[in-house]
Design an enzyme around this catalytic site. Sequence first.
Site, PDB file in Angstrom:
ATOM      1  N   ASN A 106      10.070  10.810   5.657  1.00 49.40           N
ATOM      2  CA  ASN A 106       9.443  10.231   3.972  1.00 49.40           C
ATOM      3  C   ASN A 106      10.999   9.524   3.613  1.00 49.40           C
ATOM      4  O   ASN A 106      11.093   8.937   2.801  1.00 49.40           O
ATOM      5  CB  ASN A 106       9.981  12.085   3.310  1.00 49.40           C
ATOM      6  CG  ASN A 106       8.905  12.060   3.633  1.00 49.40           C
ATOM      7  OD1 ASN A 106       7.627  12.498   4.502  1.00 49.40           O
ATOM      8  ND2 ASN A 106       8.412  13.628   3.022  1.00 49.40           N
ATOM      9  N   THR A 151      -0.969 -26.761 -30.506  1.00 55.65           N
ATOM     10  CA  THR A 151      -0.991 -25.020 -30.833  1.00 55.65           C
ATOM     11  C   THR A 151      -2.649 -24.650 -30.996  1.00 55.65           C
ATOM     12  O   THR A 151      -3.512 -25.959 -31.683  1.00 55.65           O
ATOM     13  CB  THR A 151      -0.544 -24.928 -32.445  1.00 55.65           C
ATOM     14  OG1 THR A 151      -0.842 -25.854 -33.357  1.00 55.65           O
ATOM     15  CG2 THR A 151       1.063 -25.159 -31.785  1.00 55.65           C
ATOM     16  N   HIS A 152      -3.206 -23.977 -30.430  1.00 61.01           N
ATOM     17  CA  HIS A 152      -4.154 -23.871 -30.791  1.00 61.01           C
ATOM     18  C   HIS A 152      -4.750 -24.579 -30.194  1.00 61.01           C
ATOM     19  O   HIS A 152      -6.805 -24.883 -30.112  1.00 61.01           O
ATOM     20  CB  HIS A 152      -4.982 -23.708 -32.298  1.00 61.01           C
ATOM     21  CG  HIS A 152      -4.267 -22.731 -32.825  1.00 61.01           C
ATOM     22  ND1 HIS A 152      -4.250 -21.693 -33.535  1.00 61.01           N
ATOM     23  CD2 HIS A 152      -3.214 -23.431 -33.669  1.00 61.01           C
ATOM     24  CE1 HIS A 152      -4.039 -20.722 -33.987  1.00 61.01           C
ATOM     25  NE2 HIS A 152      -2.414 -22.274 -34.243  1.00 61.01           N
ATOM     26  N   SER A 273     -15.463 -33.839  -4.067  1.00 64.03           N
ATOM     27  CA  SER A 273     -17.279 -33.023  -3.876  1.00 64.03           C
ATOM     28  C   SER A 273     -18.123 -33.370  -3.025  1.00 64.03           C
ATOM     29  O   SER A 273     -18.228 -34.401  -2.266  1.00 64.03           O
ATOM     30  CB  SER A 273     -17.868 -33.069  -4.910  1.00 64.03           C
ATOM     31  OG  SER A 273     -19.312 -33.134  -5.219  1.00 64.03           O
ATOM     32  N   LYS A 279     -16.132 -37.184  -7.531  1.00 68.88           N
ATOM     33  CA  LYS A 279     -15.101 -36.349  -8.310  1.00 68.88           C
ATOM     34  C   LYS A 279     -13.836 -35.747  -7.588  1.00 68.88           C
ATOM     35  O   LYS A 279     -13.333 -36.539  -6.354  1.00 68.88           O
ATOM     36  CB  LYS A 279     -15.972 -35.672  -7.637  1.00 68.88           C
ATOM     37  CG  LYS A 279     -16.799 -34.514  -8.671  1.00 68.88           C
ATOM     38  CD  LYS A 279     -16.352 -34.729 -10.025  1.00 68.88           C
ATOM     39  CE  LYS A 279     -15.983 -33.236 -10.847  1.00 68.88           C
ATOM     40  NZ  LYS A 279     -16.699 -32.207 -10.042  1.00 68.88           N
ATOM     41  N   ASN A 281     -11.161 -33.251  -7.336  1.00 61.39           N
ATOM     42  CA  ASN A 281     -10.835 -31.304  -8.469  1.00 61.39           C
ATOM     43  C   ASN A 281      -9.443 -31.415  -7.508  1.00 61.39           C
ATOM     44  O   ASN A 281      -8.763 -31.590  -7.403  1.00 61.39           O
ATOM     45  CB  ASN A 281     -12.130 -30.935  -7.719  1.00 61.39           C
ATOM     46  CG  ASN A 281     -13.376 -31.256  -7.936  1.00 61.39           C
ATOM     47  OD1 ASN A 281     -13.617 -31.626  -8.766  1.00 61.39           O
ATOM     48  ND2 ASN A 281     -14.431 -31.197  -7.315  1.00 61.39           N
ATOM     49  N   GLU A 286      -6.412 -24.725  -9.132  1.00 60.25           N
ATOM     50  CA  GLU A 286      -7.653 -23.476  -9.752  1.00 60.25           C
ATOM     51  C   GLU A 286      -7.354 -22.645  -8.939  1.00 60.25           C
ATOM     52  O   GLU A 286      -7.171 -21.419  -9.358  1.00 60.25           O
ATOM     53  CB  GLU A 286      -8.961 -24.343  -9.243  1.00 60.25           C
ATOM     54  CG  GLU A 286      -9.412 -25.272 -10.205  1.00 60.25           C
ATOM     55  CD  GLU A 286     -10.609 -25.888 -10.244  1.00 60.25           C
ATOM     56  OE1 GLU A 286     -11.391 -26.192 -11.013  1.00 60.25           O
ATOM     57  OE2 GLU A 286     -10.641 -26.558  -8.830  1.00 60.25           O
ATOM     58  N   GLN A 318       1.598   6.537   1.206  1.00 55.79           N
ATOM     59  CA  GLN A 318       0.905   5.510   1.998  1.00 55.79           C
ATOM     60  C   GLN A 318       0.654   3.850   1.851  1.00 55.79           C
ATOM     61  O   GLN A 318       1.029   3.256   2.342  1.00 55.79           O
ATOM     62  CB  GLN A 318       0.641   6.889   3.439  1.00 55.79           C
ATOM     63  CG  GLN A 318       0.327   5.402   4.277  1.00 55.79           C
ATOM     64  CD  GLN A 318      -0.698   6.009   5.380  1.00 55.79           C
ATOM     65  OE1 GLN A 318       0.376   7.514   5.903  1.00 55.79           O
ATOM     66  NE2 GLN A 318      -1.630   6.378   6.055  1.00 55.79           N
ATOM     67  N   LYS A 321       2.348   0.029  -0.317  1.00 56.06           N
ATOM     68  CA  LYS A 321       2.612  -0.815   0.774  1.00 56.06           C
ATOM     69  C   LYS A 321       1.675  -2.276   1.075  1.00 56.06           C
ATOM     70  O   LYS A 321       1.670  -3.374   1.198  1.00 56.06           O
ATOM     71  CB  LYS A 321       3.536  -0.675   2.115  1.00 56.06           C
ATOM     72  CG  LYS A 321       4.374  -0.227   2.140  1.00 56.06           C
ATOM     73  CD  LYS A 321       5.140  -0.055   3.353  1.00 56.06           C
ATOM     74  CE  LYS A 321       4.574   1.891   4.182  1.00 56.06           C
ATOM     75  NZ  LYS A 321       4.755   2.526   3.020  1.00 56.06           N
TER      76      LYS A 321
HETATM   77  N1  ARG Z   1       2.724   7.151   7.620  1.00 53.88           N
HETATM   78  C1  ARG Z   1       2.926   8.131   6.615  1.00 53.88           C
HETATM   79  C2  ARG Z   1       3.585   6.958   5.364  1.00 53.88           C
HETATM   80  O1  ARG Z   1       3.832   6.128   5.076  1.00 53.88           O
HETATM   81  C3  ARG Z   1       4.503   9.006   6.896  1.00 53.88           C
HETATM   82  C4  ARG Z   1       5.137   9.742   6.153  1.00 53.88           C
HETATM   83  C5  ARG Z   1       4.631  10.867   6.311  1.00 53.88           C
HETATM   84  N2  ARG Z   1       4.945  11.977   5.750  1.00 53.88           N
HETATM   85  C6  ARG Z   1       4.680  12.707   5.718  1.00 53.88           C
HETATM   86  N3  ARG Z   1       5.243  13.746   4.782  1.00 53.88           N
HETATM   87  N4  ARG Z   1       3.294  13.184   5.660  1.00 53.88           N
HETATM   88  O2  ARG Z   1       4.015   6.945   4.594  1.00 53.88           O
END
Ligand code: ARG
Length: 456
Positions: A106, A151-152, A273, A279, A281, A286, A318, A321
């Site tokens: 953790n 504006t607008h 195009s 064209k 573009n 975009e 978890q 990320k």
């Molecule tokens: N793979 C987990 C993560 O990225 C590891 C942390 C796990 N901790 C736990 N108490 N199971 O969060």
Amino acid sequence: MWHGRFKHDTAKIVQDFTQSLDIDFRMYACDIQGSIAHVKMLAQTGILKPDEAEKIEAGLNKVLDEINSGKFTPSIDLEDVHMNIEARLTQIEPLGSKLHTARSRNDQVATTTRLYLRERLLKIKDVLKILLEIILDNADKHKGAIIPGYTHLQQAQPISMGHYWLSWFEAFMRDYKKLNFALENLNECPLGAGALAGSTLPIDRELTSKLLNFTAPTRNSLDTVAQRDYMLDYHFFACEFALHVSRLCNDLIIWNSQEFGWIILPDEFCTGSSMMPQKKNPDVLELARGKTGNIIAQMLDLVINLKALPMTYNRDLQEDKRCLWQSIDTVESVIKILSALLEKVDVDEKSALATLEKGYSLATDIAEYLVMRGVPFRDAHFQTGKLTGWCIENNLKFSDLTLEQFKKFMPAADEDMLKILTPFESVKRRNIYGGTGFEQVALQINEGRERLKMLA
Ligand code: ARG
């Protein structure tokens, strides 16, 4: 890692479902960096013997080499990058089984992620700075070009194109500040928070913090493993940045269209195009605009994940990320492509002036001129409004009118008034701090250069 407590191995289907290797393996170098600091601290505090620590550190460096050279392939049987590295270390160096002393995944996850995020955000700062420089260069290049200000999305008043670029300079400077704020907030060291409540072993949290270049250890171990506010701070930056990019791209797309026609995009950044030979573009703009939605969505992904999670760590975290990488990768690529494109954007000044010819964007200048002759602004506004309505009905421009015709609507009009009725004069005379006047734009460009030099 936990077979002591269990009679049966984890089911394969559960391993597949619970692994995080696909999202955390990219942080392997930072994970090893964190482990090396941890092991140095364990030796300093006497929890490990110096030679044990040295051997573990050497082993960790070997694992790093193996990963860098592609010799080591991690396995999802070991769930994540952290357990893969520890397991490989222990194969190379049996003392590796002492590495996880006084540490939980953790606090380890939080440390590794902060280290990795710090690296990426520093890189984003660099590229954002380049974007700011390019925008300022554009302001300088186009400071004499006059375009319609809206504006607008209705023609409002003539402005300097330099002034327009400076508006984005301000916006992206604020983003830069937000990014710095995110960097500041992530710069505390989670190591030692353990699973949630610290450790009974005599660890030195100050030392690991110093070794990893953090400003200090985090203050509360529960908060440390439970919170992801340092990621949110990044997402808040990204969200605001994305909103800015989406609006900038949209302006350029519209102004590049035939109907406006006074922004010229570089050929290399446009596509044709497959069917319509004529064209050209603005696909890059975009797509950049399109990707900004995705950046904002990634912020919401984390917000929703975090909502109402009980104290402290929960496995939901978890997933934090996945959206972080998606956002950072997109932000970085958008900044890079935008910089490359903006460097080559040009203004068709003639066409911009021609657009202004069609409108009545000097009406405020007339009203303000009358104010300077003592006419109350509301009366001046009314008289100019009447005149404009009459011109529209009779298909006339202000520049077609004689002084006598002006005088019919506004007795205070005189010869001098006719002289100020050009887009050039209109821009030039808005010579107030922050305004579009050429002198003010030049001043802001100079100040901008100084501000860029001072950026931390
Ligand atoms: N793979 C987990 C993560 O990225 C590891 C942390 C796990 N901790 C736990 N108490 N199971 O969060």
